[in-house]
Scaffold this active site. Structure first.
Site, PDB file in Angstrom:
ATOM      1  N   ASN A   1       7.096   1.714  -3.518  1.00  0.00           N
ATOM      2  CA  ASN A   1       6.387   2.948  -3.181  1.00  0.00           C
ATOM      3  C   ASN A   1       7.401   4.075  -3.310  1.00  0.00           C
ATOM      4  O   ASN A   1       8.317   4.193  -2.500  1.00  0.00           O
ATOM      5  CB  ASN A   1       5.805   2.888  -1.774  1.00  0.00           C
ATOM      6  CG  ASN A   1       5.055   4.167  -1.408  1.00  0.00           C
ATOM      7  OD1 ASN A   1       5.482   5.263  -1.786  1.00  0.00           O
ATOM      8  ND2 ASN A   1       3.959   4.043  -0.686  1.00  0.00           N
TER       9      ASN A   1
ATOM     10  N   GLU B   1       2.091   5.515  -4.779  1.00  0.00           N
ATOM     11  CA  GLU B   1       2.208   6.915  -4.338  1.00  0.00           C
ATOM     12  C   GLU B   1       2.961   7.759  -5.358  1.00  0.00           C
ATOM     13  O   GLU B   1       3.919   8.452  -5.008  1.00  0.00           O
ATOM     14  CB  GLU B   1       2.860   7.007  -2.945  1.00  0.00           C
ATOM     15  CG  GLU B   1       1.878   6.736  -1.808  1.00  0.00           C
ATOM     16  CD  GLU B   1       2.295   7.387  -0.498  1.00  0.00           C
ATOM     17  OE1 GLU B   1       1.861   8.526  -0.254  1.00  0.00           O
ATOM     18  OE2 GLU B   1       3.049   6.765   0.277  1.00  0.00           O
TER      19      GLU B   1
ATOM     20  N   TYR C   1      -1.972   0.095  -3.802  1.00  0.00           N
ATOM     21  CA  TYR C   1      -1.598   0.948  -2.664  1.00  0.00           C
ATOM     22  C   TYR C   1      -2.740   0.897  -1.655  1.00  0.00           C
ATOM     23  O   TYR C   1      -3.717   1.618  -1.758  1.00  0.00           O
ATOM     24  CB  TYR C   1      -1.330   2.380  -3.139  1.00  0.00           C
ATOM     25  CG  TYR C   1      -0.999   3.336  -2.014  1.00  0.00           C
ATOM     26  CD1 TYR C   1      -0.091   2.994  -1.025  1.00  0.00           C
ATOM     27  CD2 TYR C   1      -1.589   4.593  -1.958  1.00  0.00           C
ATOM     28  CE1 TYR C   1       0.211   3.872   0.007  1.00  0.00           C
ATOM     29  CE2 TYR C   1      -1.298   5.484  -0.933  1.00  0.00           C
ATOM     30  CZ  TYR C   1      -0.400   5.111   0.038  1.00  0.00           C
ATOM     31  OH  TYR C   1      -0.106   5.982   1.064  1.00  0.00           O
TER      32      TYR C   1
ATOM     33  N   ASP D   1       2.276  -1.683  -1.819  1.00  0.00           N
ATOM     34  CA  ASP D   1       2.369  -1.209  -0.443  1.00  0.00           C
ATOM     35  C   ASP D   1       1.049  -1.586   0.227  1.00  0.00           C
ATOM     36  O   ASP D   1       0.035  -0.937  -0.012  1.00  0.00           O
ATOM     37  CB  ASP D   1       2.597   0.299  -0.421  1.00  0.00           C
ATOM     38  CG  ASP D   1       2.611   0.866   0.989  1.00  0.00           C
ATOM     39  OD1 ASP D   1       2.402   0.102   1.960  1.00  0.00           O
ATOM     40  OD2 ASP D   1       2.816   2.089   1.126  1.00  0.00           O
TER      41      ASP D   1
ATOM     42  N   ASN E   1       0.460  -1.599   3.445  1.00  0.00           N
ATOM     43  CA  ASN E   1       0.254  -0.931   4.740  1.00  0.00           C
ATOM     44  C   ASN E   1      -0.194  -1.941   5.802  1.00  0.00           C
ATOM     45  O   ASN E   1      -1.071  -1.645   6.634  1.00  0.00           O
ATOM     46  CB  ASN E   1      -0.741   0.219   4.611  1.00  0.00           C
ATOM     47  CG  ASN E   1      -0.056   1.536   4.265  1.00  0.00           C
ATOM     48  OD1 ASN E   1       0.933   1.920   4.892  1.00  0.00           O
ATOM     49  ND2 ASN E   1      -0.566   2.223   3.264  1.00  0.00           N
TER      50      ASN E   1
ATOM     51  N   ASP F   1      10.799   6.821   1.342  1.00  0.00           N
ATOM     52  CA  ASP F   1      10.867   6.136   2.643  1.00  0.00           C
ATOM     53  C   ASP F   1      10.663   4.617   2.499  1.00  0.00           C
ATOM     54  O   ASP F   1      10.846   3.886   3.472  1.00  0.00           O
ATOM     55  CB  ASP F   1       9.909   6.755   3.679  1.00  0.00           C
ATOM     56  CG  ASP F   1       8.552   7.155   3.108  1.00  0.00           C
ATOM     57  OD1 ASP F   1       8.269   6.828   1.941  1.00  0.00           O
ATOM     58  OD2 ASP F   1       7.778   7.781   3.848  1.00  0.00           O
ATOM     59  N   HIS F   2      10.305   4.167   1.293  1.00  0.00           N
ATOM     60  CA  HIS F   2      10.216   2.729   0.994  1.00  0.00           C
ATOM     61  C   HIS F   2      11.351   2.336   0.042  1.00  0.00           C
ATOM     62  O   HIS F   2      11.842   3.177  -0.720  1.00  0.00           O
ATOM     63  CB  HIS F   2       8.910   2.390   0.283  1.00  0.00           C
ATOM     64  CG  HIS F   2       7.660   2.671   1.067  1.00  0.00           C
ATOM     65  ND1 HIS F   2       6.855   1.664   1.558  1.00  0.00           N
ATOM     66  CD2 HIS F   2       7.065   3.833   1.424  1.00  0.00           C
ATOM     67  CE1 HIS F   2       5.811   2.209   2.180  1.00  0.00           C
ATOM     68  NE2 HIS F   2       5.911   3.517   2.115  1.00  0.00           N
TER      69      HIS F   2
END
Length: 263
Positions: A7, A34, A109, A150, A152, A250-251
């Site tokens: 991501n 993303e 995603y 990702d 989540n 951030d990933h």
DNA sequence: ATGGTAGCCACGCTA
């Protein structure tokens, strides 16, 4: 063959990091999430110059997924079937040829689902149900298939540094985790679970509140392998050092090595 | 209970 999920949190903000990382890591197939870009504005030329084929499924401002591959694409499918009214770009499938036949790779995603109590959480669960239905059909083909992305989803408490921080979060709800397990129980192997027991392996650290410095991370980026892909599993690694670079996502990238040779 | 940061793209939304 090295297959990676990452991501990237905005391709335009991250293109320099991506190019440096591609040269360093030398993956065969990269699943990006993303990208936050429409297809026309995706910086494909710089990536193609490094020897990659590029297929995107973009959207303005949010979401968006892509697959980069040294192997040529035999086929590309955009969008998760099951709801024609869903306009969010969160799913792309690439089909490749190896010396053993077809290899399918998905960059997904999965919806975040926060905040709870809004329409976002049921959207997440319905998206997961659609993914399960799609995956069930694909498994019937008995081909090597990698569902990378990702998700989540924090599968277990051990996948968070501070699990109590997540009990009211969509990523750690019982319904979310059940849906993730249902996917596994169709016959997929989560690639990191094939490695030896390794606690405190995270793939995401929030930008806020010094999460990286405190190692306040979670493991939410996963690679699901069909039986035919899991049979060829060699190794898995989390490329954690990338989180310490300037202007990081951030990933971080998660890479699986499978014993396939391009056709 | 809130705010902390980042990307996109022009203001608030998403995460």
């Amino acid at each position: 063959m090295k297959i990676v999920t990452w991501n990237i949190n905005g391709i335009k903000a991250r293109i320099e990091n991506l190019l440096i990382w591609l040269k360093e890591s030398d993956p065969d197939i990269v699943c990006l999430q993303e990208i936050k870009s429409v297809d026309e504005q995706f910086p494909r030329l710089e990536i193609e110059a490094l020897g990659y084929n590029v297929e995107t499924h973009g959207q303005k401002g949010f979401n968006g997924v892509a697959i980069l591959s040294k192997l040529p694409f035999d086929e590309v499918n955009r969008g998760l079937p099951g709801d024609d009214s869903d306009e969010q770009a969160r799913f792309i499938e690439g089909v490749f040829s190896t010396e053993k036949g077809v290899l399918r790779v998905v960059s997904l995603y999965l919806p975040n689902g926060n905040p709870l109590g809004t329409e976002k959480f049921p959207y997440k669960l319905s998206w997961m149900a659609r993914l399960e239905a799609w995956a069930k059909e694909r498994l019937a083909l008995e081909e090597p298939l990698v569902l990378a992305g990702d998700y989540n989803v924090i599968p277990e408490a051990a996948d968070a540094r501070f699990p109590q921080q997540w009990v009211n979060d969509a990523l750690f709800q019982p319904e979310t985790r059940q849906a993730f397990r249902r996917l596994e129980h169709l016959g997929f192997t989560e690639a990191l679970r094939m490695a030896s027991d390794s606690p405190e392996i995270y793939t995401f650290w929030d930008y806020q509140a010094g999460a990286w410095q405190k190692n306040n991370g979670i493991r939410i980026d996963h690679l699901m392998l069909s039986p035919e892909a899991a049979d060829r599993f060699s190794s898995i690694s989390v490329e954690k050092h990338v989180r310490a670079w300037e202007k990081p996502s951030d990933h971080v990238p998660v890479a699986v090595e499978l014993a396939f040779v391009p056709a």
